[in-house]
Motif scaffolding. Structure first.
Motif, mmCIF file in Angstrom:
data_model
loop_
_atom_site.group_PDB
_atom_site.id
_atom_site.type_symbol
_atom_site.label_atom_id
_atom_site.label_comp_id
_atom_site.label_asym_id
_atom_site.label_seq_id
_atom_site.Cartn_x
_atom_site.Cartn_y
_atom_site.Cartn_z
ATOM 1 N N GLY A 63 0.665 -1.346 0.014
ATOM 2 C CA GLY A 63 0.080 0.068 -0.036
ATOM 3 C C GLY A 63 0.904 1.221 -0.079
ATOM 4 O O GLY A 63 0.362 2.323 -0.251
ATOM 5 N N TYR A 64 2.125 1.145 0.257
ATOM 6 C CA TYR A 64 2.837 2.346 0.201
ATOM 7 C C TYR A 64 3.288 2.825 -1.297
ATOM 8 O O TYR A 64 3.454 1.703 -1.937
ATOM 9 C CB TYR A 64 4.366 2.159 0.987
ATOM 10 N N LEU A 65 3.439 3.923 -1.345
ATOM 11 C CA LEU A 65 3.879 4.236 -2.822
ATOM 12 C C LEU A 65 5.202 3.949 -2.975
ATOM 13 O O LEU A 65 5.989 4.100 -1.947
ATOM 14 C CB LEU A 65 3.705 5.861 -2.827
ATOM 15 N N GLY A 66 5.740 4.116 -4.095
ATOM 16 C CA GLY A 66 7.046 3.507 -4.425
ATOM 17 C C GLY A 66 8.173 4.842 -3.857
ATOM 18 O O GLY A 66 9.112 4.218 -3.438
ATOM 19 N N MET A 67 7.727 5.932 -4.257
ATOM 20 C CA MET A 67 8.766 6.986 -3.895
ATOM 21 C C MET A 67 8.720 7.638 -2.571
ATOM 22 O O MET A 67 7.911 7.150 -1.713
ATOM 23 C CB MET A 67 8.703 8.150 -4.840
#
Length: 113
Positions: A63-67
DNA sequence: CATATGACGACAA
DNA sequence: ATTGTCGCCATAT
């Protein structure tokens, strides 16, 4: 990056419907690279901005964004998601609710994937 | 050819 | 829920 793989990845990303998101591993799998999540990550790093791809619909399986949170890309991505009704809880999105689940339409339209 | 490294992922403590 | 470890494919040195 092999053009063949590259095109498949693009095809998959383009197929992600508005309002939904997919994980790196999911895209890799649909593109024919069973455990190539990292390849997708590399691909995106190179192509963001160069083409009109909904790259912002791709995020991590947890669920975390990649950046990195707060970075320019992070902000751009989160704002795009917000416009599609995908809100962030803390710094992550609710995968249970927004993760794309390829249906028959997808496979009928992309028999080669 | 051998290592190191990523916008990653699954699993064990 | 968090953190650490190991595994992954493709590239770069």
């Amino acid at each position: 990056m092999k053009a063949e793989i590259e095109n498949k990845i693009k095809a998959v990303i383009i197929a992600i419907p508005e309002g939904y998101v997919a994980s790196y591993g999911q895209v890799a799998s649909l593109a024919g690279i069973p455990r190539g999540h990292r390849v997708v990550a590399r691909f995106l790093r190179e192509y963001t901005g160069k083409e009109k791809l909904p790259w912002f619909r791709i995020l991590r399986a947890d669920g975390y964004l990649g950046m990195a949170p707060g970075s320019a890309g992070f902000l751009t991505q989160s704002s795009h998601l917000k416009e599609e009704g995908i809100l962030l809880r803390g710094n992550r999105v609710d995968m249970k609710k927004h993760q794309w689940q390829p249906d028959l339409d997808f496979f009928l339209f992309h028999p080669d994937l």
